[in-house]
Write a protein that holds these residues in place. Structure first.
Motif, short mmCIF file in Angstrom:
data_model
loop_
_atom_site.label_atom_id
_atom_site.label_comp_id
_atom_site.label_asym_id
_atom_site.label_seq_id
_atom_site.Cartn_x
_atom_site.Cartn_y
_atom_site.Cartn_z
N GLN A 128 0.85 -1.19 0.00
CA GLN A 128 0.00 0.00 0.00
C GLN A 128 0.89 1.25 0.00
OE1 GLN A 128 -3.73 -0.57 2.71
NE2 GLN A 128 -2.05 -1.72 3.64
N VAL A 274 -0.95 9.04 -4.90
CA VAL A 274 -2.22 8.41 -5.23
C VAL A 274 -1.98 7.33 -6.27
CG1 VAL A 274 -4.53 8.78 -6.18
CG2 VAL A 274 -3.49 10.54 -4.75
N GLU A 275 -2.42 6.12 -5.94
CA GLU A 275 -2.20 4.99 -6.84
C GLU A 275 -3.53 4.36 -7.24
OE1 GLU A 275 0.42 2.16 -5.14
OE2 GLU A 275 2.21 3.33 -5.58
N ASN A 276 -3.63 4.02 -8.50
CA ASN A 276 -4.80 3.29 -8.99
C ASN A 276 -4.46 1.82 -9.21
OD1 ASN A 276 -6.51 5.60 -9.11
ND2 ASN A 276 -5.48 6.23 -11.01
N VAL A 277 -3.34 1.40 -8.63
CA VAL A 277 -2.87 0.03 -8.79
C VAL A 277 -3.08 -0.72 -7.48
CG1 VAL A 277 -0.90 -1.43 -9.33
CG2 VAL A 277 -1.16 0.78 -10.47
#
Length: 331
Positions: A128, A274-277
Motif C-alpha cells: 500500500q 495516489v495509486e490506482n494500482v
C-alpha cells in the motif's frame, strides 16, 4: 509473458483473477478449483476456455505449460498445492498465511529451496502507498529511533466458511498482516510475544476472535496490539489505527491518512502518492522481477517465517499465559 496457473477461484480468487488479467507481465494459463460452477463463472468473465479449467492442479499441470502457480486457497490446502507445484519446478506466489502450521511452513520453504523455486507470500499490505510512505519516513529518521508501536484494529466481518471454524481466526488469518507490517516498518523481527485471548459474549466464531498482545522485537522496539474481529460498531479500516513513537516525534496512520507530529496538539498530514494500482498488482510485478533476476523476494517464504512464527507464538502465549519466544515455535 509469464504463464501462471491460478488455484482457488472463490471470493478472494476472483479478485486475483481480475489482477492477473490486467497484468502486463502475466497471463493466466489455467484455472483450478474443486467447485467447477464457481470456477466457470470467473472463467466466463475473463474468456478462459473451459478446456483450461480443472478441478485438480495435477490435471492442469499435465495439460498446460506454466511458469508459476498462484495459490489462493485456504491455509490447510497450502501444502498440497505448493508441493505439487515445486515437484514440477514451478515458482509459487501464495496467499498468506504461509501455512497452517510452523512445521508445514518450514517444510515448504526447504522444499522450494531444494527445487530452486521461488516461493513468495502475498503480504499485500506492505505494498500500500501509505505503508511505503511510513517505511520511508522512518528510514529517513523523521521520528528518530522508534521505541514502541501501538495498533488498534476493530472489524466485525461475517465471513462464514473456514474462518469462522478456526480456533484463533483473528490471530492466524488477519493478525499476520499487522505483525508483518510491524516488521516492515521497524526493519526488525519479532523476538517474543505475550498475549491474552478474549472470547466476547457475542462472538459468532467458533474460536476466540479478539486479542490483546505485547510484542518484543530483536532491535529493541516494542509493540502493543489490540485487535478484534467481532466489533459491533465504529470500525477501523482494515489497516487499523497506528501510532509509531520515536525519540524525535510520532507517526500516526488512521482512516484520515498518515500524519507526522512533534507537538502535543498538532500533526502534519503527509503527502502520499495516489495509486490506482492494487497492492496485488504490485505483488505480481515483484514476483515477475524475482523470477527474472533470481534475487530473493521481499516477502519470500523464508523471510516470512518470522511473521508466521509471531502469530503462532501469540496463540501459544494466549493458551499458556506465558511469554513465548518466536525461536521456540521455529524449532
Amino acid at each position: 509473458m509469464l504463464r501462471i496457473v491460478q488455484v482457488g477461484l472463490g471470493a478472494m480468487g476472483a479478485g486475483w483473477a481480475n489482477v492477473v488479467v490486467a497484468s502486463e507481465k502475466w497471463q493466466a494459463a489455467a484455472y483450478v478449483d474443486p467447485d467447477r460452477k464457481r470456477m466457470l463463472a470467473v472463467a466466463g468473465q475473463h474468456g478462459m476456455p473451459r478446456g483450461r479449467c480443472f478441478t485438480t492442479l495435477e490435471e492442469a499441470l499435465r495439460k498446460v505449460e506454466a511458469d508459476a502457480v498462484l495459490d489462493v486457497t485456504p491455509q490447510e490446502v497450502r501444502k498440497e498445492v505448493c508441493m505439487t507445484a515445486f515437484a514440477r519446478g514451478l515458482h509459487v506466489l501464495a496467499e498468506k498465511p504461509l501455512a497452517d502450521s510452523m512445521r508445514t511452513a518450514c517444510r515448504l520453504v526447504r522444499e522450494a529451496a531444494r527445487r530452486d523455486c521461488h516461493f513468495v507470500i502475498a503480504q499485500n499490505y506492505r505494498y500500500q502507498a501509505e505503508a511505503r510512505k511510513i517505511r520511508d519516513l522512518i528510514g529517513k529518521g523523521k521520528v528518530g529511533t522508534v521505541g514502541y508501536v501501538g495498533v488498534d484494529f476493530h472489524k466485525g466481518p461475517r465471513f462464514g466458511g473456514f474462518r469462522e471454524k478456526m480456533a484463533y481466526p483473528l490471530i492466524l488469518d488477519m493478525g499476520i498482516h499487522h505483525l508483518d507490517l510491524m516488521r516492515f516498518f521497524l526493519g526488525q523481527d519479532v523476538a517474543a510475544v505475550q498475549a491474552h485471548s478474549i472470547n466476547a459474549p457475542w462472538n459468532w466464531n467458533k474460536g476466540d476472535a479478539t486479542v490483546s498482545a505485547s510484542l518484543e522485537f530483536d532491535g529493541g522496539a516494542a509493540a502493543n496490539y489490540f485487535a478484534s474481529w467481532v466489533a459491533q460498531g465504529a470500525e477501523t479500516s482494515w489497516n487499523g489505527t497506528w501510532r509509531i513513537e520515536g525519540s524525535e516525534g510520532v507517526l500516526v496512520w488512521d482512516a484520515d491518512g498518515v500524519f507526522l507530529s512533534s507537538h502535543p496538539e498538532r500533526r502534519r498530514k503527509q503527502r502520499v502518492a495516489v495509486e490506482n494500482v492494487a497492492p496485488q498488482a504490485h505483488l505480481l510485478g515483484a514476483f515477475a522481477r524475482t523470477i527474472a533476476s533470481g534475487e530473493e523476494a521481499e516477502t519470500s517464504g523464508r523471510r516470512n517465517l518470522n511473521s508466521l512464527a509471531a502469530t503462532w507464538a501469540m496463540v501459544r502465549a494466549a493458551k499458556t499465559g506465558q511469554r513465548v519466544a518466536t525461536a521456540e515455535v521455529l524449532r
